[in-house]
Design a protein around this motif. Structure first.
Motif, PDB file in Angstrom:
ATOM      1  N   VAL A 146       0.846  -1.199   0.000  1.00 57.65           N
ATOM      2  CA  VAL A 146       0.000   0.000   0.000  1.00 57.65           C
ATOM      3  C   VAL A 146       0.882   1.249   0.000  1.00 57.65           C
ATOM      4  O   VAL A 146       0.617   2.206  -0.735  1.00 57.65           O
ATOM      5  CB  VAL A 146      -0.971  -0.004   1.199  1.00 57.65           C
ATOM      6  N   ALA A 147       1.940   1.245   0.798  1.00 58.72           N
ATOM      7  CA  ALA A 147       2.853   2.395   0.830  1.00 58.72           C
ATOM      8  C   ALA A 147       3.502   2.608  -0.539  1.00 58.72           C
ATOM      9  O   ALA A 147       3.656   3.752  -0.985  1.00 58.72           O
ATOM     10  CB  ALA A 147       3.915   2.192   1.908  1.00 58.72           C
ATOM     11  N   ASP A 155       0.778   4.083  -2.769  1.00 59.95           N
ATOM     12  CA  ASP A 155       0.528   5.467  -2.350  1.00 59.95           C
ATOM     13  C   ASP A 155       1.662   6.373  -2.811  1.00 59.95           C
ATOM     14  O   ASP A 155       1.425   7.487  -3.292  1.00 59.95           O
ATOM     15  CB  ASP A 155       0.405   5.555  -0.832  1.00 59.95           C
ATOM     16  N   ALA A 190       1.273   9.544  -5.352  1.00 60.00           N
ATOM     17  CA  ALA A 190       1.663  10.874  -4.882  1.00 60.00           C
ATOM     18  C   ALA A 190       2.826  11.429  -5.700  1.00 60.00           C
ATOM     19  O   ALA A 190       2.839  12.616  -6.037  1.00 60.00           O
ATOM     20  CB  ALA A 190       2.023  10.818  -3.400  1.00 60.00           C
ATOM     21  N   VAL A 208      -1.532  11.352  -0.152  1.00 59.71           N
ATOM     22  CA  VAL A 208      -1.205  10.061   0.468  1.00 59.71           C
ATOM     23  C   VAL A 208      -2.308   9.641   1.441  1.00 59.71           C
ATOM     24  O   VAL A 208      -2.692   8.472   1.479  1.00 59.71           O
ATOM     25  CB  VAL A 208       0.171  10.111   1.161  1.00 59.71           C
ATOM     26  N   THR A 247      -5.532  10.423   1.337  1.00 58.11           N
ATOM     27  CA  THR A 247      -6.739  10.017   0.598  1.00 58.11           C
ATOM     28  C   THR A 247      -6.559   8.648  -0.037  1.00 58.11           C
ATOM     29  O   THR A 247      -7.427   7.774   0.110  1.00 58.11           O
ATOM     30  CB  THR A 247      -7.068  11.065  -0.487  1.00 58.11           C
ATOM     31  N   VAL A 248      -5.453   8.454  -0.725  1.00 60.38           N
ATOM     32  CA  VAL A 248      -5.211   7.156  -1.377  1.00 60.38           C
ATOM     33  C   VAL A 248      -5.048   6.056  -0.327  1.00 60.38           C
ATOM     34  O   VAL A 248      -5.564   4.947  -0.490  1.00 60.38           O
ATOM     35  CB  VAL A 248      -3.992   7.231  -2.322  1.00 60.38           C
ATOM     36  N   GLY A 249      -4.368   6.367   0.756  1.00 60.03           N
ATOM     37  CA  GLY A 249      -4.206   5.388   1.827  1.00 60.03           C
ATOM     38  C   GLY A 249      -5.537   4.995   2.443  1.00 60.03           C
ATOM     39  O   GLY A 249      -5.806   3.812   2.679  1.00 60.03           O
ATOM     40  N   SER A 295      -7.317   2.781   0.105  1.00 57.60           N
ATOM     41  CA  SER A 295      -6.657   1.473   0.056  1.00 57.60           C
ATOM     42  C   SER A 295      -7.050   0.596   1.240  1.00 57.60           C
ATOM     43  O   SER A 295      -7.277  -0.601   1.079  1.00 57.60           O
ATOM     44  CB  SER A 295      -5.133   1.645   0.063  1.00 57.60           C
ATOM     45  N   ALA A 346      -4.137   5.715   7.442  1.00 59.13           N
ATOM     46  CA  ALA A 346      -3.930   6.726   6.402  1.00 59.13           C
ATOM     47  C   ALA A 346      -3.295   7.987   6.979  1.00 59.13           C
ATOM     48  O   ALA A 346      -2.396   8.577   6.357  1.00 59.13           O
ATOM     49  CB  ALA A 346      -5.262   7.060   5.725  1.00 59.13           C
ATOM     50  N   ALA A 381       0.274   9.258   5.830  1.00 56.57           N
ATOM     51  CA  ALA A 381       0.351  10.592   5.241  1.00 56.57           C
ATOM     52  C   ALA A 381       1.343  11.470   5.995  1.00 56.57           C
ATOM     53  O   ALA A 381       2.105  12.229   5.376  1.00 56.57           O
ATOM     54  CB  ALA A 381      -1.038  11.229   5.235  1.00 56.57           C
TER      55      ALA A 381
END
Length: 184
Positions: free
Chosen positions: A109-110, A113, A117, A134, A136-138, A141, A171, A175
């Motif tokens: 996931v990182a 992300d 980003a 990061v 939001t996407v995290g 995810s 998240a 972030a």
């Protein structure tokens, strides 16, 4: 993969921190307490499913899928109990294996992300911009995947809310790490 060379430290560090937060969420923090019911007549359950291979099962289930929607089988579902069952392999849970796979999932996931980003912002982005992308996407995810278990397989919505709380914390932590260590 030039983004990975630039972002390896925030990716690894955020995966480590989120892994630790996940452990705390499941062992210490209150929203996961009482998430699982207990079947105390385990001998009857174990006897009933003995001989089945590890995997996912639905019940009641007709021997032939074509029969499943007949009146007889629909009545069996209506009468209940009915549900879904996941059987694990015999033996103790392999904590080391599962913890390693969990960490690798957090690292994946990182990585994703970081990829999003990096391509959305590039180097030199502000802490706030990195945190927003990061985070939001995290959140997406971590939060989106398990909702379908509640929609389709009757997983309690309370369990999904616990997943969303975890997703928000994961998240925010991810972030923060990315924003802090983003290449300037």
């Amino acid at each position: 993969m030039s983004f990975a060379a630039q972002l390896w430290l925030p990716m690894v560090l955020s995966a480590v921190i989120v892994f630790a937060m996940s452990a705390a969420s499941h062992m210490v923090l209150p929203w996961r307490r009482n998430e699982w019911g207990r079947i105390t007549d385990f001998a009857a359950i174990q006897s009933a499913v003995r001989g089945l291979s590890p995997g996912q099962y639905g019940f009641p289930a007709a021997p032939d899928r074509k029969q499943q929607m007949t009146k007889e089988w629909m009545e069996r579902w209506a009468k209940g109990p009915s549900g879904w069952l996941t059987l694990a392999p015999p033996g103790p849970v392999s904590m080391g294996r599962n913890m390693l796979l969990s960490f690798l999932a957090f690292l994946g996931v990182a990585l994703l992300d970081g990829y999003v980003a990096w391509h959305a912002l590039g180097p030199g982005a502000s802490y706030r911009a990195v945190f927003r992308i990061v985070g939001t996407v995290g959140f997406l995810s971590f939060a989106a995947g398990t909702i379908f278990d509640s929609i389709w397989y009757s997983r309690p919505w309370r369990a999904y809310v616990s997943d969303v709380i975890d997703a928000l914390l994961f998240a925010l932590l991810m972030a923060g790490v990315f924003g802090w260590l983003w290449p300037r």
